[in-house]
Design a protein around this motif. Sequence first.
Motif, PDB file in Angstrom:
ATOM      1  N   LEU A 251      66.240  -7.511 -62.112  1.00 29.93           N
ATOM      2  CA  LEU A 251      65.140  -8.217 -62.763  1.00 29.93           C
ATOM      3  C   LEU A 251      64.695  -9.403 -61.910  1.00 29.93           C
ATOM      4  CD1 LEU A 251      66.385  -8.101 -66.455  1.00 29.93           C
ATOM      5  CD2 LEU A 251      64.353  -6.993 -65.537  1.00 29.93           C
ATOM      6  N   SER A 252      65.676 -10.101 -61.312  1.00 28.03           N
ATOM      7  CA  SER A 252      65.323 -11.240 -60.465  1.00 28.03           C
ATOM      8  C   SER A 252      64.487 -10.772 -59.282  1.00 28.03           C
ATOM      9  CB  SER A 252      66.593 -11.926 -59.949  1.00 28.03           C
ATOM     10  OG  SER A 252      67.344 -12.382 -61.033  1.00 28.03           O
ATOM     11  N   PRO A 258      55.278 -10.560 -55.840  1.00 27.48           N
ATOM     12  CA  PRO A 258      54.013 -11.203 -56.250  1.00 27.48           C
ATOM     13  C   PRO A 258      53.477 -10.601 -57.548  1.00 27.48           C
ATOM     14  CG  PRO A 258      53.940 -10.497 -53.950  1.00 27.48           C
ATOM     15  CD  PRO A 258      55.238 -10.041 -54.489  1.00 27.48           C
ATOM     16  N   ARG A 259      52.958 -11.491 -58.366  1.00 30.12           N
ATOM     17  CA  ARG A 259      52.536 -11.087 -59.705  1.00 30.12           C
ATOM     18  C   ARG A 259      51.469  -9.989 -59.658  1.00 30.12           C
ATOM     19  NH1 ARG A 259      51.664 -15.394 -64.392  1.00 30.12           N
ATOM     20  NH2 ARG A 259      53.692 -15.943 -63.572  1.00 30.12           N
ATOM     21  N   ALA A 260      50.498 -10.138 -58.791  1.00 26.64           N
ATOM     22  CA  ALA A 260      49.376  -9.191 -58.748  1.00 26.64           C
ATOM     23  C   ALA A 260      49.876  -7.781 -58.491  1.00 26.64           C
ATOM     24  CB  ALA A 260      48.384  -9.609 -57.662  1.00 26.64           C
ATOM     25  N   ALA A 261      50.864  -7.676 -57.604  1.00 26.35           N
ATOM     26  CA  ALA A 261      51.378  -6.348 -57.265  1.00 26.35           C
ATOM     27  C   ALA A 261      52.181  -5.773 -58.422  1.00 26.35           C
ATOM     28  CB  ALA A 261      52.248  -6.432 -56.018  1.00 26.35           C
ATOM     29  N   LEU A 262      52.965  -6.636 -59.056  1.00 29.12           N
ATOM     30  CA  LEU A 262      53.870  -6.152 -60.111  1.00 29.12           C
ATOM     31  C   LEU A 262      53.114  -5.762 -61.375  1.00 29.12           C
ATOM     32  CD1 LEU A 262      56.889  -5.712 -60.474  1.00 29.12           C
ATOM     33  CD2 LEU A 262      56.949  -7.883 -61.702  1.00 29.12           C
ATOM     34  N   PHE A 296      58.406  -3.452 -72.893  1.00 27.80           N
ATOM     35  CA  PHE A 296      58.240  -4.825 -73.337  1.00 27.80           C
ATOM     36  C   PHE A 296      59.378  -5.706 -72.829  1.00 27.80           C
ATOM     37  CE2 PHE A 296      59.305  -8.129 -76.388  1.00 27.80           C
ATOM     38  CZ  PHE A 296      58.141  -8.863 -76.354  1.00 27.80           C
ATOM     39  N   GLY A 297      60.605  -5.184 -72.911  1.00 25.03           N
ATOM     40  CA  GLY A 297      61.774  -5.958 -72.507  1.00 25.03           C
ATOM     41  C   GLY A 297      61.684  -6.343 -71.036  1.00 25.03           C
ATOM     42  N   VAL A 298      61.272  -5.370 -70.198  1.00 22.05           N
ATOM     43  CA  VAL A 298      61.153  -5.663 -68.774  1.00 22.05           C
ATOM     44  C   VAL A 298      60.105  -6.748 -68.564  1.00 22.05           C
ATOM     45  CG1 VAL A 298      60.519  -4.728 -66.537  1.00 22.05           C
ATOM     46  CG2 VAL A 298      61.911  -3.358 -68.105  1.00 22.05           C
ATOM     47  N   VAL A 302      61.096 -10.417 -67.066  1.00 25.03           N
ATOM     48  CA  VAL A 302      60.514 -10.865 -65.784  1.00 25.03           C
ATOM     49  C   VAL A 302      59.791 -12.192 -66.001  1.00 25.03           C
ATOM     50  CG1 VAL A 302      58.753 -10.341 -64.087  1.00 25.03           C
ATOM     51  CG2 VAL A 302      60.382  -8.581 -64.769  1.00 25.03           C
ATOM     52  N   THR A 303      59.002 -12.268 -67.054  1.00 29.95           N
ATOM     53  CA  THR A 303      58.275 -13.512 -67.329  1.00 29.95           C
ATOM     54  C   THR A 303      59.250 -14.668 -67.538  1.00 29.95           C
ATOM     55  OG1 THR A 303      56.726 -12.117 -68.490  1.00 29.95           O
ATOM     56  CG2 THR A 303      56.408 -14.477 -68.716  1.00 29.95           C
ATOM     57  N   LEU A 304      60.334 -14.415 -68.276  1.00 33.35           N
ATOM     58  CA  LEU A 304      61.296 -15.485 -68.578  1.00 33.35           C
ATOM     59  C   LEU A 304      61.959 -15.978 -67.288  1.00 33.35           C
ATOM     60  CD1 LEU A 304      62.985 -14.272 -71.870  1.00 33.35           C
ATOM     61  CD2 LEU A 304      61.398 -16.167 -71.558  1.00 33.35           C
TER      62      LEU A 304
END
Lengths: 478, 621
Positions: A251-252, A258-262, A296-298, A302-304
């Motif tokens: 997860l880390s 990068p956010r855009a890619a993910l 949702f969990g992923v 990731v956001t957390l």
Amino acid sequence: MTLDEAVWGALNEAAALYRGNPRATNWLGHQLERFAEPVRIAVAGQQKSGKSTLVNAIVGEQIAPIELSDGTQVPTWYRDGAPPRASLVTRNGAAQDVPVDRVDRRLRIDLRSWPPPQVERISVDWPSRALRGATLIDTPACPPSAAERLAREADAVLYLTRHLHGTDTQSLESLQHPPLASAGPVNAILVLSHADELGASRIDALSAAKRVARRYRADVQVSPLCQNVVAVAGLLAHTARTLREHEFGALSALAGTPRAALDGALLSADRFAGTDFPAAVSQEIRQELLNRFGVFGVRLAVTLIRTGCHNQAALTAELVQRSGLAELRESIGQCFTERREVLKARSALLALEDVLRMEPHPGAARLTAHLERVLASAHEFRELRLTAALQCGRTTLPDGLDLEAQRLLGAAGTGVHARLGVAEAATGSELRQLAVDVVDRWRVQAENPLFTARQRQAAATVVRSCEGMVARLVAERG
Amino acid sequence: MTAPPWLELLDDTIRACAAHARPDLAQRLRRQRARLLDPALHILVIGESGQGKSQLINALVNAPVCPVGDDLTTTVPTFVRHAESPGATLVLDPAALTPRTATGALPALRRVPVPIDEIPRQVGRRSGAHRDAELVSAEIGIPRKLLAAGLVLIDTPASGHPHTRPAVDSLAALDQADAVLLVSDATHELSDTELTLLRRVAATCPNILVVLSKIDLSPRWRQVAERNRARLDSNGLPVTLVPASATLRLEATRTGDAALNQESGFPNLIGLLHQEMTGKPDVLARRSVAVVGGSALAQLVVTLREQQAASDSSPASAALADRGDVQRAIDELRRRSTRWQTMLADDMADLVSDVEHDMRDRTRKILREVDRVFDDADPVLSWDAFEDWLAEHLADAADTNFAWLVERSRWIADRLAQYFPGRPGGETSAARLVFPEDLTGGVGALERPRLERFTAGQKAFTALRNSYGGVLMFGLITSLAGMPLLNAISLGAGAAFGGKGIKDEADSRLKRRQAAAKAAAQRHVDDFFLAVSKDSRDTIRRVQRTLRDHFTALAEELQQALVEAATEARRAALTEAAQQERRQRQAQQGVAELVALHQRVQSLAGQQAAPQHHGSLEISA
């Protein structure tokens, strides 16, 4: 005489009365045993409502479901006990130990030699702190008609649903045992079990689910049927409690891309598990993450991690908190574990009533009268009855008094602090002062000439609860 | 251009429904006919709560027109159709909140245009938000190529949710739908309640698509889809299952990502909808007619057969019942006539004895009074007054007694009349009784007894006779004292003796007179009683005779009427049997026609592999 002693006395009296009757004696023996046990909480709901997942989440280990050799399920009881062992009860009542195994952090029970139709239920002893205060019963999906039987075996029910459906309210209704409906407390918590799937699993799905739960709590159709409504993301809660190091690592790694890619890859489950992926996480691990967390969990994990949960413990704590599991556990504590005495008494009285009805005995008249006296006079039952009446609006009190009354009656917890609505830190003398004030105030209400007879009676019940509190506080000081 | 075969068949079916007095079925079929002829394709989107029905529509038209939320959001059916410029209308029903007006007329539905971005707020609101009317549906027009061909999407409230009002349950709108999309999300398999819903839908609308929504959320959606397909097949529901994801579709249209769009499954879904659209005039219509017409015909045949079975089991039942009634009435009359005759005889005997006893009682009272009076009074002095008194009392007694008799007679007449309920003759029978004017005419006047008086001469003689003894007795006693025989003492004693003699004699005469008077009164009263009781007996006999004659005549009249009725009933039964037979022949013919029609309708479906439905009865066999 407390309710506990009264019921215990009644059970023993019945056992003496039916000494010559093996069937009744056996049954009463079970009840006496059961009376001393922790609260039995059944986890019920339609198919795929997340019952086993929730059991796992509460216990914090992967122990449910246990399937028979043909893939069907029978009621499975999870009790605290070491070492882990399992026994199987057949249709004709015989119990038999079966070998238990722990493979890949999961409970494995070898049931291949047992033809499924013969198995009545399975009982598992598992060392767990979560099971110390309550026995959990994982049940197969039950139609509303089977709910009443469930209500007899268990002292309380967690009813799970994805989206509230007509069949769910029917099931909840039949959980209210008719003969004792007026005496028995509402003993169910409605769990919106797939909180993470709400609103297409957007990132605030859990808070939206909590809002929905809050709305149902105040709903006239739902509130008389259950004591509380809680939204829980069962899968997330379970995964969070069993979070593994390599998962955190993966997860880390995801959070580091990068956010855009993910974001494109997190659009759908198919894309996330697909071959074309921007981060250095193998497809196998991604598939595993998906199974353990859900889309949702992923996304949430990731956001957390991006917003500050930099170690595994922090992530676990945050996920458990957000999944609603903490709230559910608190609610189970308030509504079930703390009220163990009343719930147990209710179950025992129900069983006694059954015995007296099914096996008429010439000497039972005295016992029947005793039973009725207990039902009518136990203040605990009266408290619960009044709480239920206030919650569903059968009895009303003006100007916010009803909320205070519910609190004083123990709707938010039966401890003195919870009843008085003060912080745990309050000292004895403060509590005493407050309790005496409350008693005085409610004594006035109990004689309020503007109230109807029913309202005055309700106020008198509240006074009695408060007096009990004062007596307890004074005794503590002495 | 000739009409397509399905239209012809549908019209035939409608005619058959009308002919067999089922205007409700005909009405329903007419609605279906209008719908099938309408080039627009109505697609009803149904499903349980939280499956993503509204979001699916939003993704189809690529605009947030339907409200999407976390809990039950859509509260009323929402129609999404093509329009040149975006716009929305709320349909309000004032009748739902106001009670019916006195005339029973329902206020018409009200249509309120609102801005399109207002719709989610209005439709998402709980009912009762509009003060004077209830929201029944919403209509949204939006310019889209997909809709331009006449596609109408209908978003419905969740089925089965405890908060959904039954009136707006999606099934209510089923009649207006050409096809149905059931939305079920991919995180779980089809539930039992969803399958039940599908089965119910299939009985009315054969064109069903199941959309497996939210496939972006579920890693296992392929397994779920497989299992669902298997489940649908095993339940006899051969419907197409389309996986789709509204989230991906919306994202794809936002970014213009064609691959993502393909992934969302929407091109596939839209292709299927287009196929339905182009197939509507033929395939879809044929399938609909086969199901709808078939079920209507099946209902007709079942009703007809039931009627036939009922009439077979009890031919000419009404007429038979009539005859039975008449026979029962005759028996009843016979039983009653014995009863009333016995009662008349008994009552009259009772009356005679009662009246006589009453009269005797009254006369005895009078006699006792007479005795009491003449124990004291002297008849010589009071005879005239007594005579009047006695006559008056006797007349009174006779009158009262007679009045009682009359009253009793009338009462008996009324009682008898009860045996002839509903006959006007019964009530007048009492009035027909004739009673004599006067009952005491035949009794002579009271005979005056011989009453001896006590005259002055008799008194003198009696006094002398008694004083003689007194003078002599006391004269002799006093002569011993040397006094003369007649002295003051002896003369005094003589006077005293004389006085006593007179008094004694007067008393005994009075007694004799009283006895005579009593005897005379007794005789008179006896005579009177005899005469009066004779008269009352005669009267009673007359009454009895009158009543008997009257009621016998009445009974005869009744019997006559009943006999006539029996004859009539027999005749009616014969006629009815004939009619019944004719009707039965007609019914059989009707069933045969319907079965033929049903076969044609079924063959319509058979031209292409149409699904077999549980709803269609095996009536062609």
